[in-house]
Design a protein around this motif. Sequence first.
Motif: not given
Length: 515
Positions: A286, A329-332, A334-335, A397
């Motif tokens: 997280r 976005p916070e999803a980046v 994950d890269t 990615s």
Amino acid sequence: MSRSQVPVVVVGAGPTGLAVATLLGLYGVECLVLERRQPVCPQPRAVHLDDEVYRILAWLGVREQFAAISRPCLGMRLVDRELRPLAEFQRASGAGVHGYPEANMYDQPELEALLCANLTRFPGVTLRSRTEVTGLDQRDDGAVTVRITDRATGERDVLRAGYVLGCDGANSRTRSWIGAAMRDLGPAQRWLVADVVTDADLGQWEGAHQVCDPTRAAAYMRIGPRRYRWEFQLGPGDVADDYRDIARLSPLIAPWTGTVPAGELQLVRVAEYTFRAQVADHWRDRRVFLLGDAAHLTPPFIGQGLGAGLRDAANLSWKLAAVLCGSLPEAVLDTYQSERKPHARALIRMAKLVGSAMTQGGDLGNVLRRSLLPRLVLLPWLPTLAVRSETPALRRSALVRRPRLRRGLAGSLCPNAPLDPADPRHRFDDLAQGRFALVTTERPAEALCTEVRRRGAVLVVAGPGTALHRWLRGGGARAAVVRPDGTVLCTARAAPDVCLNLPALKSHPVSPPTG
């Protein structure tokens, strides 16, 4: 107890923690660095970094300071137990493709001291030493509760952090708090590490010597004008305490010191290190991330241990800054692991291969090394593996967009090349300065130039005859989007085709106050 709130807490003030805090400071992100000891460890440890990592130090703002405390290294020489050369891989001592020497030797305490001094230029970054993190809890509201203890007074406190970056080393408690575990990529090895200072001239080749001997593999390198480093593989019955004074160490280092009297050799440190090849199974839970030795441990045979941590800092910092200001976005985030974990694993495997060439095979291995290594140096991939500073490209990615069946430039580093062949001092990084860049072989229409500026990026026109022009054309492209960390996001045949891949960032690097 107070419940102070801070956007980012960095656990650990080693080089990785100091680097990521500095880069966040450059983007105006407020962060708190917590170090359980004094911030500068006096013991010499890492001694080498390449020009890709030197480039990160320049981004941090310590280019000139690091140049003053480092020295170029000429490369690597593989030798047998009598120190007869088996193979030699040279690196240029002058500027490489990124504008810096490809191999650089330094004293880690000096590097940490200048990173600490540089950090004070950022008013939003605070370093608290002798402060121990005793626990982390992630809350449903998105904050991380950080429990700390002042080691001087015993006073306890609780902080609320938006994100926590665990840069707390090989014995990372952050790693255990997020339930991550190290996975072995090979057996551990016990080595003796000795640092010696002398005014005597040892008369040795000015590069790293790797002794290929399964009985007593060793390494030698000159670190500074007066300081030298030796490493020796320890046998089952050996311990570091057997070599705690120069008289007992002298028989091991005599092949290099020759007739220099022991009285002219000052032993700075003798320590036993366990060289490990490990990668954490996951680097994020997280809002908590692992960086540096907390995430990976690299054998030292190609000198990439400390550099891997600085690469982590360069990869994550700008992404986190963009997420915090709402540009991405916070999803980046994950890269970070998907890009850095395979890269770290590849360098660990390279280090293991060089280590195996030094230590495996017994007497038969020695015979094969003497007969094969001089011929293997003619193979094009071996110099790349052994000494060239170029490291593998990042995998695909959300921020590395390349075709599955064609490699191209995406994922690799854009060279820090001169913008004008007549002025080698002004280079790509001097213009990009931690922002996205659109690099193109032809100046686009003014509307596109305006759009690039609107998105907070910089336009770099690589005219004919420039190194960047040759780089683009060699990769089959006429335009590329380059990320703040220098990695190519994507390429195309024309600038308009890639412009849409430039995010509109609200947060841009700032110039820290001087003095």
